[in-house]
Design a protein around this motif. Structure first.
Motif, short mmCIF file in Angstrom:
data_model
loop_
_atom_site.label_atom_id
_atom_site.label_comp_id
_atom_site.label_asym_id
_atom_site.label_seq_id
_atom_site.Cartn_x
_atom_site.Cartn_y
_atom_site.Cartn_z
N ASP A 43 5.30 -3.98 32.52
CA ASP A 43 4.53 -5.01 33.21
C ASP A 43 4.69 -4.91 34.72
O ASP A 43 4.11 -5.69 35.47
N GLY A 44 5.48 -3.92 35.17
CA GLY A 44 5.62 -3.67 36.60
C GLY A 44 6.68 -4.48 37.29
O GLY A 44 6.96 -4.27 38.47
N ARG A 45 7.31 -5.42 36.56
CA ARG A 45 8.33 -6.27 37.17
C ARG A 45 9.74 -5.76 36.88
O ARG A 45 9.93 -4.90 36.03
N ALA A 46 10.69 -6.27 37.62
CA ALA A 46 12.10 -5.88 37.46
C ALA A 46 12.79 -6.89 36.56
O ALA A 46 12.61 -8.11 36.72
N TRP A 47 13.62 -6.39 35.63
CA TRP A 47 14.31 -7.23 34.66
C TRP A 47 15.81 -6.97 34.75
O TRP A 47 16.24 -5.88 35.08
N THR A 48 16.61 -7.99 34.41
CA THR A 48 18.05 -7.81 34.34
C THR A 48 18.43 -7.20 32.99
O THR A 48 17.64 -7.24 32.03
N ALA A 49 19.65 -6.68 32.90
CA ALA A 49 20.13 -6.11 31.64
C ALA A 49 20.17 -7.17 30.55
O ALA A 49 19.87 -6.89 29.38
N PHE A 87 16.37 -3.90 36.89
CA PHE A 87 15.89 -2.58 36.50
C PHE A 87 14.37 -2.60 36.40
O PHE A 87 13.78 -3.57 35.94
N ARG A 88 13.78 -1.49 36.82
CA ARG A 88 12.34 -1.36 36.73
C ARG A 88 11.98 0.10 36.49
O ARG A 88 12.82 0.99 36.70
#
Length: 237
Positions: A43-49, A87-88
Motif C-alpha cells: 500500500d506504499g506506507r511504512a509499518w512497524t514490526a 519498514f517499507r
C-alpha cells in the motif's frame, strides 16, 4: 617498481554474482509469512514490526527474523523515527515484481473467472499508483486519446498538457521511470505506472475523488470522484 593489479571482473564473474543475487531474492520470497509481510507493504506506507506481525499472524520475535531476511535481500528498507522502526518496500520496482508474481501465481479457472476479491479488483493501490479495473479503464482512455506513447514509456505532449490542466504535478528530480505500462495482475491488462502513475493517484486523492481504506490497499471512489472520472476519463462506474 611492481604495481598491484586490479582484480579482473569477467562476464562469468558478473553472471555468477547475478545468479547469487537472484537466488537470495527467491529465497526471501519462499516463505508464506514473508510474502504476507510484503503484500501488506504494497500500500506504499511504512509499518512497524508489531503491525506486520498481526498481518502475517505470527509472533513478533518471528517477524523480526523475517524482516531481517527481507532487509538482507534488499526487498524492504527500515526507517528509524524516535524509538520506533518502520519498514517499507525498497521501491516501486519491488511492488511491480510482486504484482507480476501474483499474476503468474494465479491459476486460470474455467471461463477465466478472476479469483481476486471484487473490492480489490475494482480499485487498489500498487505501491504508489492506482491498479484494478478503474486504473485499466483510465489507461485505455489515455491510449485512445493519445495521451501516452504506444509502448506506454512516456506521456505525449498532449497527455502532459491535459493532466497538468487538472492539476497533476510530477517530481522532475525523481530518478525513476517517468512513465510505464504495468500489467495489472487481476485484469491482465495495462495500467499507468512510473512517476506519472504515482502523480495521478496523488492528484485523485488530493482532490478527494478517491479515498484510501485505512490499513488496506482498497481504494474507494467518492460521489464527487464518480462525476469527475466520468467527465475526465469517460469512466463508467
Amino acid at each position: 617498481m611492481a604495481t598491484r593489479s586490479s582484480p579482473i571482473i569477467t562476464d562469468e564473474t558478473a553472471e555468477q554474482g547475478l545468479q547469487q543475487a537472484m537466488s537470495a531474492v527467491a529465497a526471501a520470497l519462499a516463505d508464506p509469512s514473508r510474502v504476507s509481510i510484503l503484500c501488506a507493504l504494497m500500500d506504499g506506507r511504512a509499518w512497524t514490526a508489531t503491525e506486520l506481525s498481526g498481518v502475517a499472524d505470527i509472533a513478533a520475535s518471528t517477524t523480526s527474523g523475517h524482516l531481517g531476511k527481507l532487509l538482507d535481500a534488499r526487498l524492504v528498507t527500515c526507517l528509524s523515527q524516535g524509538r520506533h522502526r518502520y519498514f517499507r518496500l525498497a521501491g516501486s520496482d519491488i511492488a511491480h515484481l510482486l504484482e507480476t508474481l501474483m499474476g503468474v501465481s494465479m491459476q486460470p479457472q474455467r471461463a477465466l473467472v478472476s479469483a481476486t476479491p471484487s473490492h480489490l479488483r475494482h480499485a487498489r493501490t500498487c505501491y504508489d499508483h492506482l491498479a484494478g479495473e478503474l486504473a485499466v479503464e483510465i489507461y485505455n482512455f489515455m491510449q485512445e486519446k493519445e495521451w501516452v506513447v504506444a509502448d506506454g514509456s512516456a506521456l505525449t505532449a498532449l497527455g502532459q498538457q491535459q493532466l497538468e490542466s487538472i492539476g497533476m504535478q510530477r517530481d522532475l528530480r525523481s530518478k525513476r521511470k517517468p512513465c510505464c505500462a504495468c500489467l495489472d495482475w487481476s485484469e491482465r491488462r495495462m495500467h499507468l505506472g512510473g512517476a506519472a502513475g504515482a502523480a495521478l493517484l496523488s492528484l485523485l486523492i488530493d482532490k478527494q475523488w478517491l479515498s484510501r481504506t485505512a490499513g488496506y490497499r482498497e481504494i474507494n471512489v467518492t460521489p464527487a470522484g464518480t462525476k469527475a472520472l466520468q467527465r475526465l476519463f469517460c469512466v463508467q462506474l
